[in-house]
Enzyme design. Structure first.
Site, PDB file in Angstrom:
ATOM      1  N   CYS A   1       0.842  -1.196   0.000  1.00  0.00           N
ATOM      2  CA  CYS A   1       0.000   0.000   0.000  1.00  0.00           C
ATOM      3  C   CYS A   1       0.874   1.242   0.000  1.00  0.00           C
ATOM      4  O   CYS A   1       0.413   2.330  -0.327  1.00  0.00           O
ATOM      5  CB  CYS A   1      -0.993  -0.017   1.143  1.00  0.00           C
ATOM      6  SG  CYS A   1      -0.249  -0.254   2.717  1.00  0.00           S
TER       7      CYS A   1
HETATM    8  C1  UN1 Z   1       1.044  -2.640   3.520  1.00  0.00           C
HETATM    9  O1  UN1 Z   1       1.373  -2.646   2.328  1.00  0.00           O
HETATM   10  O2  UN1 Z   1      -0.156  -2.818   3.846  1.00  0.00           O
HETATM   11  O3  UN1 Z   1       6.065   0.318   5.065  1.00  0.00           O
HETATM   12  C2  UN1 Z   1       1.994  -2.497   4.648  1.00  0.00           C
HETATM   13  C3  UN1 Z   1       5.989  -0.697   4.379  1.00  0.00           C
HETATM   14  C4  UN1 Z   1       5.775  -2.012   5.091  1.00  0.00           C
HETATM   15  C5  UN1 Z   1       4.330  -2.244   5.410  1.00  0.00           C
HETATM   16  C6  UN1 Z   1       3.389  -2.123   4.241  1.00  0.00           C
HETATM   17  N1  UN1 Z   1       6.557  -2.030   6.300  1.00  0.00           N
HETATM   18  O4  UN1 Z   1       6.060  -0.666   3.167  1.00  0.00           O
END
Ligand code: UN1
Length: 542
Positions: A307
């Site tokens: 995300c």
């Molecule tokens: C996600 O994609 O839901 O900061 C979490 C980051 C990872 C977590 C992503 N530690 O990209």
């Protein structure tokens, strides 16, 4: 390999390539392994080798979901009154068991969702870090003593658990994200019903078993398998029935809004971690090689399925051509393949066939928007593969890296998240324009800038509307003890991780203890203090 996967894990007959095991998976309700009440099941497959069936899992019914919620409700009073340091110790045991079995869990995760072994290692480590952090938070679940305005009266605050929490996460971070949610939830004394992602059920099953092995009492975490529109929806529907006190969801903005509405009309707390169209701005003063590394990793690491992955790459016009040349040289040399078989791949398969289908729709949307595709060719097949693809593409669902240029603010692809290996590139006239573009999407999760001008970095940090900002760093890579979450279309303002997440899983209880033996009225029986009538000559200050 051993313990976690072999103890009590039933291996089924299968035609799996290389004889890899197919496991019979269960729901875990009140500590008991159970099947769906109507006996229905679904299969989890390895997205890098589709013929490799990982396991068979219950397709849970409404009755199953309700049974899990009832078990969580039953377990709640005892767990809530267990001393918080003891709850923390069980969480610490979970962290130690994760360390003991890290290698097997990493391999299982890589097999189930196609992420590289290196990234799966980082992720299981994030789950371990979360356990170690919250082990000691169990000894720090502080309240306050507050002075009363009345004599012989004491005021206190306590953190109280909310009750039964429904946990729904996506399969892209199938160990770190559920731990981000459930570890603070249980540390605060809540109990959980965890709806596993449909694409990583065996990993969820292994993790839930491990949590019980760590000493977790039955019913504190109940695992149910199924699909989002089935078991997931039954869990959300149960909010309307008064069976759920909290929902914590990581997934799409559309589903998050639906969950927020259901929770809102029932005054039930919701933690919503949703989509992003994360901007990364490159300014002329940046170290360009470093910026290329950061943008490339942000866009294509995890096959763009975080995300926090890069959405809009915003490049200042003065260095546009130079940056793009360096960036494209990297993109074109990308090594892709099944990391369980080949070392050094940047990314592996898509998380599942569903993610692949949705990604291809995103690519069509970019084309329909009028953006110019300068690299990428959809799904990788035997006759359509980039130079550094390793292995047999027909075995799984692999995608080309995609780069679109000439993207402008009026295009749909500027605003919409594309979950997968695709970057949309936008040209900025100057810093102000770059900042404007970075703020112009409907999302506000992560963001980044590469610059060596301190004032620009400051203006970006203060001018951007986002939950997270990287300065001379990629958009991804949050650590387990900083607040994680977004604003605008990326969430409802709740945070995961660190001490901040405790707010999401507890409420403040204010207690007053009247020791005077009489009724003293706040505000009304308070001693009045009069101003002393003494003459002070302030003239000397002049
Ligand atoms: C996600 O994609 O839901 O900061 C979490 C980051 C990872 C977590 C992503 N530690 O990209």
């Amino acid at each position: 390999m051993a313990h976690v996967l072999s103890t009590g894990f039933e291996v089924m007959e299968s035609n799996n390539p290389n004889g890899s095991p197919k496991i019979k998976g269960y729901n875990i309700i009140n500590g008991n392994l159970s099947l769906a009440t109507d006996g229905s099941t679904f299969i989890s497959t390895n997205p890098a080798i589709l013929a490799d069936e990982i396991g068979e899992f219950p397709l849970s019914t409404k009755e199953d979901v309700h049974a899990a919620l009832n078990a969580a409700k039953e377990a709640f009073p005892k767990w809530a009154s267990t001393p918080a340091p003891t709850r923390g110790q069980i969480i610490g045991n979970m962290g130690r068991l994760l360390m003991d079995h890290k290698e097997e869990l990493v391999r299982l995760q890589a097999r189930e969702i196609g992420k590289t072994l290196k990234e799966c290692g980082g992720e299981v480590q994030e789950a371990i870090d979360t356990c170690l952090f919250f082990q000691s938070e169990g000894r720090r679940l502080y309240g306050q003593t507050v002075n009363s305005e009345l004599p012989d009266k004491e005021l206190f605050t306590y953190r109280r658990p909310l009750g039964v929490c429904g946990i729904i996460n996506a399969c892209n971070f199938p160990s770190a994200v559920p731990f981000w949610k459930m570890i603070p939830a249980i540390m605060c004394g809540n109990t959980c019903v965890w709806k596993s992602p449909q694409d990583s059920p065996l990993l969820s099953f292994a993790l839930a078993r491990l949590m019980h092995e760590a000493g977790l009492p039955n019913g504190v975490i109940n695992l149910i398998h199924g699909k989002g529109s089935g078991a997931g929806q039954h869990l959300v529907d149960a909010v309307d029935l008064g069976m759920v006190d909290k929902i914590s969801f990581t997934g799409s903005t559309a589903v998050g809004k639906m969950i927020g509405e259901v929770c809102g009309r029932n005054l039930v707390s919701a933690s919503l971690e949703l989509g992003g169209k994360n901007p990364l701005v490159i300014m002329p003063s940046a170290n360009l090689e470093n910026a290329v590394e950061g943008a490339y990793w942000a866009g294509f690491g995890t096959a763009g399925q975080r995300c926090t992955s890069l959405g809009n790459l915003i490049i200042h016009e003065d260095i546009y051509d130079e940056f793009l040349e360096l960036f494209m040289a990297k993109v074109k040399s990308t090594t892709i393949g099944n990391s369980m078989h080949y070392d050094g791949v940047l990314y592996g398969s898509m998380l599942s066939e569903k993610y692949a289908t949705d990604f291809l729709k995103g690519i069509e949307m970019c084309e329909a928007s009028g953006a110019t595709k300068i690299w990428g060719n959809g799904r990788i097949t035997k006759d359509n593969q980039p130079e550094n693809f390793l292995g047999d593409a027909s075995e799984g669902v692999f995608m080309w890296p995609h780069v679109f240029v000439d993207v402008t603010e009026d295009m749909e692809c500027f605003h919409e998240e594309i979950f997968g290996p695709a970057v949309t590139i936008v040209k900025a006239r100057d810093f102000e324009h770059g900042l404007h573009l970075a703020n112009a999407s409907p999302y506000g999760l992560s963001s980044a800038i590469y610059t060596n001008d301190r004032l620009e970095a400051y203006r970006y940090k203060t001018g951007i509307k986002a939950g997270m900002t990287g300065i001379n760093n990629s958009t991804t890579g949050a650590e387990a003890h900083l607040p994680f979450g977004g604003v605008k279309g990326s969430g409802n303002g709740t945070r995961e991780s660190g001490i901040w997440v405790i707010e999401a899983y507890s409420y403040w209880h204010a207690v007053n203890d009247e020791l005077s033996g009489k009724l003293q009225l706040a505000q009304m029986d308070v001693d009045e203090i009069e101003i002393n009538e003494i003459e002070v000559d302030y003239g000397f200050l002049a």
